[in-house]
Scaffold this active site. Structure first.
Site, mmCIF file in Angstrom:
data_model
loop_
_atom_site.group_PDB
_atom_site.id
_atom_site.type_symbol
_atom_site.label_atom_id
_atom_site.label_comp_id
_atom_site.label_asym_id
_atom_site.label_seq_id
_atom_site.Cartn_x
_atom_site.Cartn_y
_atom_site.Cartn_z
ATOM 1 N N HIS A 16 0.610 -1.188 -0.046
ATOM 2 C CA HIS A 16 0.205 0.303 -0.118
ATOM 3 C C HIS A 16 0.779 1.157 -0.385
ATOM 4 O O HIS A 16 2.252 0.970 -0.341
ATOM 5 C CB HIS A 16 -1.014 0.685 0.963
ATOM 6 C CG HIS A 16 0.119 -0.109 2.616
ATOM 7 N ND1 HIS A 16 -1.235 0.834 3.513
ATOM 8 C CD2 HIS A 16 1.107 0.124 2.582
ATOM 9 C CE1 HIS A 16 -0.632 0.453 4.719
ATOM 10 N NE2 HIS A 16 1.231 0.161 3.997
ATOM 11 N N CYS A 25 5.847 6.064 4.534
ATOM 12 C CA CYS A 25 4.853 5.400 3.876
ATOM 13 C C CYS A 25 4.348 6.243 3.632
ATOM 14 O O CYS A 25 3.380 5.467 2.452
ATOM 15 C CB CYS A 25 3.525 5.290 5.032
ATOM 16 S SG CYS A 25 4.648 3.935 6.424
ATOM 17 N N HIS A 29 4.725 0.507 -0.144
ATOM 18 C CA HIS A 29 5.586 -0.883 0.407
ATOM 19 C C HIS A 29 5.026 -1.574 0.978
ATOM 20 O O HIS A 29 3.576 -1.708 0.548
ATOM 21 C CB HIS A 29 6.270 0.118 1.902
ATOM 22 C CG HIS A 29 5.595 0.164 2.147
ATOM 23 N ND1 HIS A 29 4.978 1.539 2.479
ATOM 24 C CD2 HIS A 29 4.792 -0.116 3.937
ATOM 25 C CE1 HIS A 29 3.846 2.039 3.099
ATOM 26 N NE2 HIS A 29 3.712 1.185 4.440
ATOM 27 N N HIS A 31 3.698 -5.414 3.723
ATOM 28 C CA HIS A 31 3.366 -5.319 5.329
ATOM 29 C C HIS A 31 3.675 -7.096 5.012
ATOM 30 O O HIS A 31 2.291 -7.672 4.236
ATOM 31 C CB HIS A 31 2.429 -4.545 5.913
ATOM 32 C CG HIS A 31 2.907 -3.548 6.445
ATOM 33 N ND1 HIS A 31 4.313 -3.044 6.799
ATOM 34 C CD2 HIS A 31 2.587 -2.260 5.484
ATOM 35 C CE1 HIS A 31 4.410 -1.698 7.029
ATOM 36 N NE2 HIS A 31 3.702 -1.236 6.438
ATOM 37 N N HIS A 75 -0.964 -10.426 -2.054
ATOM 38 C CA HIS A 75 -0.753 -9.981 -3.101
ATOM 39 C C HIS A 75 -0.847 -8.997 -3.926
ATOM 40 O O HIS A 75 -0.325 -9.222 -4.899
ATOM 41 C CB HIS A 75 0.130 -11.638 -3.563
ATOM 42 C CG HIS A 75 1.406 -11.920 -2.643
ATOM 43 N ND1 HIS A 75 1.240 -13.365 -1.920
ATOM 44 C CD2 HIS A 75 2.598 -11.707 -3.220
ATOM 45 C CE1 HIS A 75 1.826 -13.255 -1.467
ATOM 46 N NE2 HIS A 75 3.297 -12.798 -2.396
ATOM 47 N N GLU A 136 0.596 -5.251 11.555
ATOM 48 C CA GLU A 136 1.173 -4.488 10.570
ATOM 49 C C GLU A 136 2.679 -4.945 10.139
ATOM 50 O O GLU A 136 3.677 -5.026 9.145
ATOM 51 C CB GLU A 136 0.998 -2.927 9.271
ATOM 52 C CG GLU A 136 1.591 -2.043 10.432
ATOM 53 C CD GLU A 136 1.435 -0.956 9.236
ATOM 54 O OE1 GLU A 136 0.502 -0.829 8.707
ATOM 55 O OE2 GLU A 136 2.393 -0.407 9.732
#
Length: 150
Positions: A16, A25, A29, A31, A75, A136
């Site tokens: 996201h 952020c 990137h 998680h 994914h 996360e």
């Protein structure tokens, strides 16, 4: 009859970006999310029922969460469709990437609210969603509790 809470845990990988955020952020990137789903109900007391003694079969809960959350978000890359990230999302999608556009900033806080709604509407009668925990990172998570949202 006693009320019992049972919890099933899930993992999935999701990318996201937080549009307009003032830190790292803002970049795309990902998680390795861990989702804990806790439901509440009374164990089935019908001795003729194959699910006798269960609040809900863990396999049935797994089917709901996989269908509504894990299989959708695993994914994938999530973007707020109400931002210029929609252009990046289109480019990625055109290149064959799995992209999800949502109506919210895709923070853990907002994602856990979205997940709660998706799960609640698919639970069998008599089974209540008690709480969700969306982790996360090893040290960062968001929690949703039904008791806080009534």
């Amino acid at each position: 009859m006693s009320k019992i809470r049972i919890t099933k845990q899930f993992t999935f990988e999701t990318g996201h970006a937080l549009y307009g955020y003032d830190g790292k952020c803002k970049n795309v990137h990902g998680h390795s999310y861990k989702l804990s789903v806790t439901v509440m109900g009374s164990p089935i007391d019908d001795t003729e029922n194959v699910k006798y003694g269960m609040v809900i079969d863990f396999g049935d809960l797994k089917k709901i969460v996989k269908q509504e959350i894990v299989d959708v978000f695993d994914h994938a890359t999530v973007f707020n469709k109400n931002t210029p990230h929609v252009e990046l999302a289109k480019e990625l999608s055109d290149r064959g990437h799995h992209v999800i556009l949502v109506d919210y900033q895709p923070t853990s806080e907002n994602m856990v609210i979205d997940f709660a709604e998706k799960i609640k509407t698919n639970l069998p009668e008599g089974i209540l969603l008690h709480s969700l925990k969306l982790q996360e990172t090893e040290t960062s998570f968001a929690e949703w509790y039904q008791a806080d949202n009534t």
